[in-house]
Design a protein around this motif. Structure first.
Motif, short mmCIF file in Angstrom:
data_model
loop_
_atom_site.label_atom_id
_atom_site.label_comp_id
_atom_site.label_asym_id
_atom_site.label_seq_id
_atom_site.Cartn_x
_atom_site.Cartn_y
_atom_site.Cartn_z
N GLY A 73 23.58 -0.34 38.05
CA GLY A 73 23.68 0.68 39.08
C GLY A 73 22.40 0.85 39.89
N TYR A 74 21.26 0.79 39.21
CA TYR A 74 20.01 1.09 39.92
C TYR A 74 19.13 -0.14 40.15
CZ TYR A 74 21.12 5.98 39.60
OH TYR A 74 21.74 7.18 39.75
N LEU A 75 19.34 -1.17 39.33
CA LEU A 75 18.55 -2.39 39.54
C LEU A 75 19.46 -3.43 40.17
CD1 LEU A 75 16.28 -2.82 36.45
CD2 LEU A 75 15.74 -3.76 38.67
N SER A 76 20.05 -4.27 39.33
CA SER A 76 20.95 -5.29 39.82
C SER A 76 21.80 -5.77 38.65
CB SER A 76 20.17 -6.45 40.40
OG SER A 76 21.00 -7.58 40.46
N GLY A 77 23.07 -6.09 38.94
CA GLY A 77 23.97 -6.55 37.90
C GLY A 77 23.46 -7.79 37.20
N LYS B 101 21.75 -7.06 33.84
CA LYS B 101 22.48 -6.31 32.82
C LYS B 101 22.26 -6.87 31.42
CE LYS B 101 27.14 -6.17 32.63
NZ LYS B 101 28.50 -5.91 33.15
N ASP B 102 22.54 -8.16 31.28
CA ASP B 102 22.41 -8.77 29.96
C ASP B 102 20.95 -8.91 29.55
OD1 ASP B 102 25.10 -8.84 30.01
OD2 ASP B 102 25.30 -11.02 30.14
N VAL B 103 20.07 -9.08 30.53
CA VAL B 103 18.64 -9.18 30.22
C VAL B 103 18.20 -7.89 29.55
CG1 VAL B 103 16.34 -9.44 31.19
CG2 VAL B 103 18.26 -10.65 32.22
N VAL B 104 18.65 -6.76 30.10
CA VAL B 104 18.24 -5.47 29.54
C VAL B 104 18.84 -5.28 28.16
CG1 VAL B 104 18.51 -2.98 29.79
CG2 VAL B 104 17.77 -4.36 31.72
N SER B 105 20.15 -5.60 27.99
CA SER B 105 20.72 -5.31 26.67
C SER B 105 20.09 -6.17 25.59
CB SER B 105 22.24 -5.42 26.66
OG SER B 105 22.69 -6.43 27.49
N PHE B 106 19.86 -7.44 25.87
CA PHE B 106 19.27 -8.26 24.81
C PHE B 106 17.76 -8.05 24.72
CE2 PHE B 106 23.27 -10.64 25.78
CZ PHE B 106 23.91 -10.22 24.63
N GLY B 107 17.12 -7.63 25.84
CA GLY B 107 15.71 -7.24 25.77
C GLY B 107 15.52 -6.05 24.84
N LEU B 108 16.48 -5.13 24.94
CA LEU B 108 16.47 -3.95 24.07
C LEU B 108 16.54 -4.37 22.60
CD1 LEU B 108 16.49 -1.20 25.45
CD2 LEU B 108 18.91 -1.02 24.97
N LEU B 109 17.37 -5.35 22.32
CA LEU B 109 17.53 -5.86 20.95
C LEU B 109 16.19 -6.40 20.45
CD1 LEU B 109 19.36 -6.70 18.57
CD2 LEU B 109 19.74 -8.85 19.75
N ILE B 110 15.52 -7.18 21.30
CA ILE B 110 14.24 -7.77 20.89
C ILE B 110 13.21 -6.67 20.62
CG2 ILE B 110 12.33 -9.23 21.66
CD1 ILE B 110 14.40 -10.86 23.22
N LEU B 111 13.15 -5.68 21.53
CA LEU B 111 12.19 -4.59 21.35
C LEU B 111 12.43 -3.86 20.04
CD1 LEU B 111 11.82 -3.03 24.90
CD2 LEU B 111 10.20 -4.43 23.62
N ILE B 112 13.71 -3.55 19.78
CA ILE B 112 14.03 -2.83 18.56
C ILE B 112 13.63 -3.66 17.34
CG2 ILE B 112 16.01 -2.22 17.11
CD1 ILE B 112 15.37 0.04 18.83
N LEU B 113 13.94 -4.94 17.37
CA LEU B 113 13.61 -5.79 16.23
C LEU B 113 12.09 -5.86 16.03
CD1 LEU B 113 16.17 -8.69 16.54
CD2 LEU B 113 16.10 -6.87 14.84
N MET C 63 24.03 -5.36 50.65
CA MET C 63 23.77 -5.75 49.27
C MET C 63 23.90 -7.25 49.17
SD MET C 63 26.06 -3.47 46.77
CE MET C 63 26.20 -4.40 45.28
N PHE C 64 23.04 -7.89 48.40
CA PHE C 64 23.22 -9.30 48.06
C PHE C 64 22.89 -9.41 46.60
CE2 PHE C 64 21.77 -13.73 47.62
CZ PHE C 64 22.88 -14.38 48.12
N GLU C 65 23.91 -9.61 45.76
CA GLU C 65 23.68 -9.45 44.34
C GLU C 65 24.52 -10.40 43.51
OE1 GLU C 65 23.16 -5.26 43.18
OE2 GLU C 65 24.33 -5.79 41.41
N GLY C 66 24.01 -10.79 42.36
CA GLY C 66 24.75 -11.69 41.47
C GLY C 66 25.41 -10.93 40.34
N ILE C 67 26.49 -11.50 39.81
CA ILE C 67 27.10 -10.99 38.59
C ILE C 67 27.08 -12.14 37.59
CG2 ILE C 67 28.60 -9.36 39.77
CD1 ILE C 67 30.76 -11.71 38.96
N THR C 68 27.46 -11.86 36.35
CA THR C 68 27.48 -12.92 35.36
C THR C 68 28.90 -13.47 35.26
OG1 THR C 68 25.79 -11.73 34.19
CG2 THR C 68 26.86 -13.50 32.99
N ALA C 69 29.05 -14.77 35.48
CA ALA C 69 30.37 -15.38 35.36
C ALA C 69 30.87 -15.18 33.94
CB ALA C 69 30.29 -16.86 35.69
#
Lengths: 307, 370
Positions: free
Chosen positions: A272-276, A279-291, B195-201
């Motif tokens: 929502g505030y950064l970029s889609g 998304k996965d970078v943040v969730s798995f980054g969170l995992l690494i930080l917690i570990l 907006m110019f943005e990527g999603i994960t396939a």
């Protein structure tokens, strides 16, 4: 006002996904709590739950049954039964024969099980994305005319409520019932529980079955919410739920719930505030930080080393 | 799959040899490499059905230089890693002509191997410009480029006088490539890119993206990628009450998008190769497909048919099955095919290729937009 509505919308989006992650995460955390191992086939069980629900829904539709509560309940029950049977079978085939050996062995057999189930569904159901009918449509809209309106869909409400019911039922079951007490005893000390006359094999099977049933609930809910399913979608969901379980403290049931919600919200806030893309970078980054900084997770208890 | 095809081929060719010596004694293997399974298998079906039909018809007309064409089929799942292993097994199997691959991200790594090993490749579907930018001798295509398709989509969107447009892509070679081309065209025309943005396939939850699009208040959304993701975006946008028009490239234009998006697919704009199956000259061919119970209307059916035909024509013209000589023949000649007259430039691209804007409907049909 606009910004607040936007924020609330992203929060709702995050909490919806987060509740579903939490439902799946329970399966990881319970199995870990009892036998100290990760059930890597759990994502596949969730996927099979979604497929079973879809088959049940299609079946009812061909029979001409169109009353929504009946469809939902039948789909839910079918999915829970089939997934539970799968959970039980996974334990019997991939864990019990090798339990007590070196702990890498069950890990590998579970990964094998996961690959097998994934490919089985590929063969049986085809590898394409299959559309999942949106059974619950409509939404509440908040906001003024002509500007950004926040929407809370009935489907999202269904997901919250169902998750809440499941979690409450599970907590009551663990804290009040006889089997629940046995579960807690086994998780504290398997050998001792065995000496005290608890049928530990049965308890271990039960945890796999309960986790699988909850994953099936998530499968039906997310299938309807997203709109399509494919044989590979259990894999990513499994990874996310595993992250949620570790985040909250693996082995702890309230931890899995908290972890799921945090993960869901952080994902939706990132897109929502950064970029889609992140998304996965943040969730798995969170995992690494917690570990790195709190390996026991937010609500986990420090314990002797396990995988 | 592959071994069973090969066994069948061996069995058939043995029985042919036993039945009558001298008749089609030798054979030319044509590899068909594309996704038989996986999320975009729908496109693979188009490719295999077009190529098989061409091989069948060419053989019925006496083959190529008296030799029979034999199809050898490979599944790359639209996965770059699989594509490389498919390319290697093609090399091991001694195949020297390939129709494929389908996804640009598969074609690119596979073509490195084909070029090194002297295998001629004609892709019926990969539109990424990079594939033919590397000066390879043995790489051809029977489809246009994203650098042609992107401006068609961009110019069309610009002609609708939008205030703000969002451009989304799936971060893959094909999706991001075409999305970038569309964005640049729109920018040149002075349209604001919100907006110019990527999603994960492969991901399924687009609620945050949809919320963001809603907040950005855009008139149009261009999506570069394939149908499984766009189908979900359409459906989730519809449910969240997002009221904009979406547009996508040929990667989203097939009937599978309707099973995912349902009613929400109505009004989607798609750039596609022109409907070759509507051309008067192709009606006999269309009947041949229909007689087999196959649908020739998919965007890659007749491009795949053409790919096989070009390989056959090239061999005839070069009077040789040496891929380098065939490549030379393809570059120097002009060929009449179901997709029109094909002439190649030095890079292996067609001199001209047209893309058309269609409006997609919720029953899977499409109408051209003028």
């Amino acid at each position: 006002m606009q910004d607040l509505l936007y924020f609330s919308q992203q929060l709702i989006n995050g909490l919806t996904i987060g509740s579903a992650y939490a439902l799946i995460a329970i399966g990881y955390t319970m199995v870990y709590g009892i036998i100290g191992m990760i059930n890597f086939a759990h994502g596949e069980i969730y996927m099979i739950g979604a497929y079973t629900a879809l088959i049940a829904i299609t079946g009812l539709a061909t029979l001409g049954i169109a009353w929504l509560p009946v469809i939902l309940i039948v789909a839910l029950v079918c999915a829970m039964i089939v997934s539970s049977a799968m959970g039980w079978a996974v334990e019997r085939v991939a864990y019990r024969p090798v339990r007590g050996r070196h702990r890498l062995i069950p890990l590998i057999s579970a990964i094998g099980m996961s690959i097998f189930l994934q490919n089985y569904v590929h063969l049986a159901q085809g590898s394409r994305n299959i559309g999942f009918p949106a059974l619950i449509e409509g939404s509440f809209q908040f906001g003024s005319e002509g500007a950004f309106a926040m929407s809370l869909s009935y489907m999202q409400i269904t997901i919250f409520v169902t998750t809440l019911i499941c979690m409450t039922a599970l907590s009551l079951f663990i804290s009040r019932s006889r089997t629940g007490r046995a579960c807690r005893a086994v998780s504290q000390d398997l050998g001792m529980a065995n000496l005290l006359g608890i049928d530990t094999n049965r308890i271990i099977s039960a945890t796999f079955v309960i986790g699988a049933a909850l994953a099936a609930v998530a499968g039906l809910l997310l299938g309807m919410y997203y709109g399509s399913i494919d044989p590979l979608f259990g894999f990513i969901a499994g990874l996310k739920a595993f992250t949620a379980a570790v985040l909250g403290g693996i082995g702890s049931i309230p931890g899995a719930m908290l972890g799921g919600l945090i993960l869901g919200v952080s994902e939706s806030m990132t897109s929502g505030y950064l970029s889609g893309e992140y998304k996965d970078v943040v969730s798995f980054g969170l995992l690494i930080l917690i570990l790195l900084f709190k390996p026991t997770g937010l609500l986990g208890k420090p314990e002797v080393e396990k995988i | 799959m592959r071994t069973s095809v090969k066994k069948l081929v061996t069995a058939v060719s043995t029985s042919v040899a036993l039945m009558g010596a001298g008749h089609a004694a030798a054979e030319i293997q044509i590899g068909i490499a594309g996704p038989m399974t996986g999320p975009v298998a729908q496109y693979g079906d188009m490719q295999f059905s077009g190529a098989r039909m061409a091989i069948e018809q060419i053989n019925a007309n006496g083959g190529v230089m008296g030799e029979e064409l034999v199809a050898v089929e490979y599944d790359d799942v639209c996965d770059p890693k699989q594509a490389v292993s498919v390319a290697n097994s093609l090399v091991n199997d001694g195949v020297r002509f390939v129709v494929g691959h389908l996804c640009s991200s598969s074609t690119q790594p596979a073509s490195d191997i084909y070029e090194d090993e002297g295998i001629l490749m004609v892709t019926p579907a990969s539109t990424s410009p990079e594939i033919t930018e590397r000066g390879y001798e043995l790489v051809f295509r029977t489809i246009g480029l994203d650098s042609m398709q992107g401006p068609v989509a961009g110019n069309y969107l610009a002609s609708l006088n939008p205030e703000r447009v969002a451009v989304i892509h799936d971060k893959q070679q094909y999706g991001e490539g075409i999305a970038t081309a569309v964005r640049d065209t729109l920018k040149d025309k002075g349209v604001e890119i919100a907006m110019f943005e990527g999603i994960t396939a492969g991901s399924k939850d687009f609620s945050s993206l949809v919320t963001k699009l809603k907040q950005a208040d855009v008139d149009y959304v261009y999506y570069g990628g394939y149908h499984p993701e766009l189908g979900l975006i359409l459906r989730q946008a519809d449910q969240a009450g997002l009221d904009t028009i979406f547009m996508g490239p040929e990667g989203v234009g097939n009937k599978d998008i309707n099973t995912i998006a349902g009613e929400a697919a109505e009004g989607l704009l798609v750039t596609l190769p022109p409907a070759f199956d509507q051309k008067a000259a192709n009606q006999e061919l269309v009947k041949a497909f229909e007689a087999k119970g196959e649908d020739p209307s998919g965007p890659f059916v007749l491009t795949s048919y053409t790919a096989v035909q070009l390989i056959a024509d090239g061999i005839e013209k070069a009077e040789s099955t040496d891929p380098f000589e065939v490549a030379e023949a393809l570059r120097s000649g002009s060929f009449e095919t179901p997709i029109g007259t094909v002439e190649y430039d030095k890079a292996g691209d067609m001199e001209s290729f047209e893309f058309v804007v269609y409006e997609w409907h919720s029953d899977g049909s499409k109408t051209p937009v003028n």
